[in-house]
Design a protein around this motif. Structure first.
Motif, PDB file in Angstrom:
ATOM      1  N   VAL A  40      -2.174   6.812   2.028  1.00 43.27           N
ATOM      2  CA  VAL A  40      -0.801   6.033   2.483  1.00 43.27           C
ATOM      3  C   VAL A  40      -0.039   6.731   3.371  1.00 43.27           C
ATOM      4  O   VAL A  40       0.147   7.936   3.333  1.00 43.27           O
ATOM      5  CB  VAL A  40      -0.090   5.956   0.953  1.00 43.27           C
ATOM      6  N   LYS A  42       3.729   6.475   5.629  1.00 47.21           N
ATOM      7  CA  LYS A  42       5.102   5.844   6.164  1.00 47.21           C
ATOM      8  C   LYS A  42       5.106   6.073   7.846  1.00 47.21           C
ATOM      9  O   LYS A  42       5.059   7.102   8.175  1.00 47.21           O
ATOM     10  CB  LYS A  42       6.012   7.020   5.465  1.00 47.21           C
ATOM     11  N   GLY A  57       2.081   1.995   4.483  1.00 45.78           N
ATOM     12  CA  GLY A  57       0.997   1.101   4.598  1.00 45.78           C
ATOM     13  C   GLY A  57      -0.355   2.020   4.350  1.00 45.78           C
ATOM     14  O   GLY A  57      -0.497   3.281   4.468  1.00 45.78           O
ATOM     15  N   THR A  58      -1.480   1.254   4.262  1.00 47.38           N
ATOM     16  CA  THR A  58      -2.767   2.093   3.857  1.00 47.38           C
ATOM     17  C   THR A  58      -3.782   0.951   4.424  1.00 47.38           C
ATOM     18  O   THR A  58      -3.715  -0.100   4.638  1.00 47.38           O
ATOM     19  CB  THR A  58      -3.234   2.297   2.682  1.00 47.38           C
ATOM     20  N   TYR A  80      -2.813  -3.637   8.747  1.00 48.89           N
ATOM     21  CA  TYR A  80      -2.625  -2.621   7.751  1.00 48.89           C
ATOM     22  C   TYR A  80      -2.363  -3.438   6.379  1.00 48.89           C
ATOM     23  O   TYR A  80      -1.671  -4.556   6.520  1.00 48.89           O
ATOM     24  CB  TYR A  80      -1.550  -1.564   8.006  1.00 48.89           C
ATOM     25  N   PHE A  81      -2.534  -2.679   5.219  1.00 49.03           N
ATOM     26  CA  PHE A  81      -2.054  -3.580   4.194  1.00 49.03           C
ATOM     27  C   PHE A  81      -0.820  -2.637   3.587  1.00 49.03           C
ATOM     28  O   PHE A  81      -0.511  -1.570   3.653  1.00 49.03           O
ATOM     29  CB  PHE A  81      -2.826  -3.063   2.858  1.00 49.03           C
ATOM     30  N   ASP A  82       0.465  -3.478   3.606  1.00 42.83           N
ATOM     31  CA  ASP A  82       1.804  -3.233   3.519  1.00 42.83           C
ATOM     32  C   ASP A  82       2.005  -2.912   1.971  1.00 42.83           C
ATOM     33  O   ASP A  82       1.970  -3.793   1.067  1.00 42.83           O
ATOM     34  CB  ASP A  82       2.819  -3.949   4.059  1.00 42.83           C
ATOM     35  N   LEU A  83       1.976  -1.690   1.453  1.00 45.57           N
ATOM     36  CA  LEU A  83       2.423  -1.568  -0.182  1.00 45.57           C
ATOM     37  C   LEU A  83       3.699  -2.068  -0.728  1.00 45.57           C
ATOM     38  O   LEU A  83       3.668  -2.447  -1.595  1.00 45.57           O
ATOM     39  CB  LEU A  83       2.302  -0.064  -0.393  1.00 45.57           C
ATOM     40  N   GLU A  84       4.589  -2.165   0.296  1.00 47.58           N
ATOM     41  CA  GLU A  84       5.969  -2.636  -0.263  1.00 47.58           C
ATOM     42  C   GLU A  84       5.842  -4.017  -0.231  1.00 47.58           C
ATOM     43  O   GLU A  84       6.444  -4.544  -1.352  1.00 47.58           O
ATOM     44  CB  GLU A  84       6.991  -2.011   0.727  1.00 47.58           C
ATOM     45  N   GLY A  86       2.976  -5.925  -0.472  1.00 52.54           N
ATOM     46  CA  GLY A  86       1.704  -6.312  -1.232  1.00 52.54           C
ATOM     47  C   GLY A  86       0.951  -7.262  -0.328  1.00 52.54           C
ATOM     48  O   GLY A  86       0.111  -8.190  -1.140  1.00 52.54           O
TER      49      GLY A  86
END
Length: 94
Positions: A40, A42, A57-58, A80-84, A86
């Protein structure tokens, strides 16, 4: 890895004043992608309206080939996959 950096730098060179600046930016992009592939991260990027967007992201264990739907899949963008949020997001690399 060096060939990927130079290929990216030549791709975005017209957006920078010097090739050295493009090369420096390409190195940062490659390091960002490598970091996202291992965990992950920032980071921030500039939106089209020139505002700055912070992101978390990750790319670790994410198959972007099948999971991302949309027209942002170009050589000029990074996915990228935005974790915030989803969800998958992308940004232009220059």
């Amino acid at each position: 890895m060096k060939s990927r950096v130079f290929k990216t730098a030549w791709q975005i060179a017209s957006k920078f004043k010097t090739f050295a600046a493009a090369l420096n930016h390409a190195w940062e992009l490659i390091k960002l992608k490598k970091s996202m592939l291992s965990g992950v991260v920032k980071f921030t990027y500039k939106r089209i309206d020139d505002s700055i967007r912070p992101a978390v992201g990750t790319l670790k264990e994410i198959d972007t080939k099948y999971a991302f739907q949309g027209n942002a899949r170009t050589k000029e963008s990074m996915i990228y996959f935005d974790l915030e949020m989803g969800a998958f997001r992308s940004f232009k690399i220059y």
